[in-house]
Motif scaffolding. Structure first.
Motif, short mmCIF file in Angstrom:
data_model
loop_
_atom_site.label_atom_id
_atom_site.label_comp_id
_atom_site.label_asym_id
_atom_site.label_seq_id
_atom_site.Cartn_x
_atom_site.Cartn_y
_atom_site.Cartn_z
N TRP A 164 39.07 32.09 39.20
CA TRP A 164 39.21 32.56 40.57
C TRP A 164 37.86 32.34 41.24
N PRO A 165 37.74 31.26 42.02
CA PRO A 165 36.45 30.93 42.62
C PRO A 165 35.85 32.11 43.40
N GLY A 166 34.57 32.35 43.13
CA GLY A 166 33.85 33.41 43.82
C GLY A 166 34.11 34.82 43.33
N GLN A 167 34.96 34.98 42.30
CA GLN A 167 35.30 36.32 41.83
C GLN A 167 34.74 36.67 40.45
N GLY A 168 34.04 35.74 39.83
CA GLY A 168 33.34 36.07 38.59
C GLY A 168 34.06 35.81 37.29
N GLY A 169 35.19 35.11 37.34
CA GLY A 169 35.89 34.83 36.08
C GLY A 169 37.26 34.26 36.31
N ILE A 170 38.11 34.45 35.31
CA ILE A 170 39.47 33.93 35.39
C ILE A 170 40.42 35.05 35.81
N TYR A 171 41.47 34.64 36.49
CA TYR A 171 42.48 35.61 36.93
C TYR A 171 43.33 36.00 35.73
N ALA A 172 43.34 37.29 35.42
CA ALA A 172 44.06 37.79 34.25
C ALA A 172 45.32 38.55 34.63
#
Length: 158
Positions: free
Chosen positions: A16-24
């Motif tokens: 997830w760009p700009g959110q610090g990681g992967i969307y879980a």
């Protein structure tokens, strides 16, 4: 927020760009905690959970954010929670060690994309805390002195 301003998350398992990681995935509302999107940060290494034989204030099975803050504010030595709490990515410094229910939700959504044993922030007893085995999906209580992986998470509220 209007529909025009609504932010759409990426597909589960994608960065997830700009959110610090992967969307879980989306963590549904439970016991007074509103629902939210989970962003899974990078693996930080292996850490002990905390002092074996000590009761901690981290007893929630659903709210890792509350557990992590309780551990940090207690002044005790909780290496896994401290590592998660100190993690920063993409300008975000609100990461925490996920609770047992959050770990299970991540496993349900990312089944097959993660491996190994990972600590949750949920204490089981003075001697044990919950760990998640991402290969098989089992949650077990592990001795707090063991070193397991730490994967911090953060919440995205929409």
């Amino acid at each position: 927020m209007s529909e025009e301003q609504s932010i759409q998350p990426p597909a589960i398992g994608e960065i997830w760009p700009g959110q610090g990681g992967i969307y879980a995935g989306f963590m549904p509302a439970r016991n007074g905690v509103d629902g939210y999107h989970l962003i899974l940060g990078e693996e930080l290494g292996r850490f002990e959970w905390g002092p074996y034989g000590d009761e901690s204030p981290a007893t929630s099975l659903i709210d890792g954010q509350a557990n992590t803050l309780a551990l940090i504010e207690s002044g005790g030595e909780y290496p896994a929670a401290t590592a998660a709490h100190k993690h920063e990515a993409d300008g975000h410094a609100d990461f925490y060690l996920p609770a047992a229910a959050e770990m299970y939700e991540i496993w349900l959504n990312l089944n097959g994309k993660l491996s190994g044993w990972v600590w949750s922030s949920s204490q089981r007893s003075a001697d044990f805390a919950f760990g998640m085995h991402f290969v098989g999906g089992g949650q077990y209580d592990s001795g707090k002195g063991l070193e397991l992986r730490v994967r911090p998470v953060r919440r995205f509220l929409q």
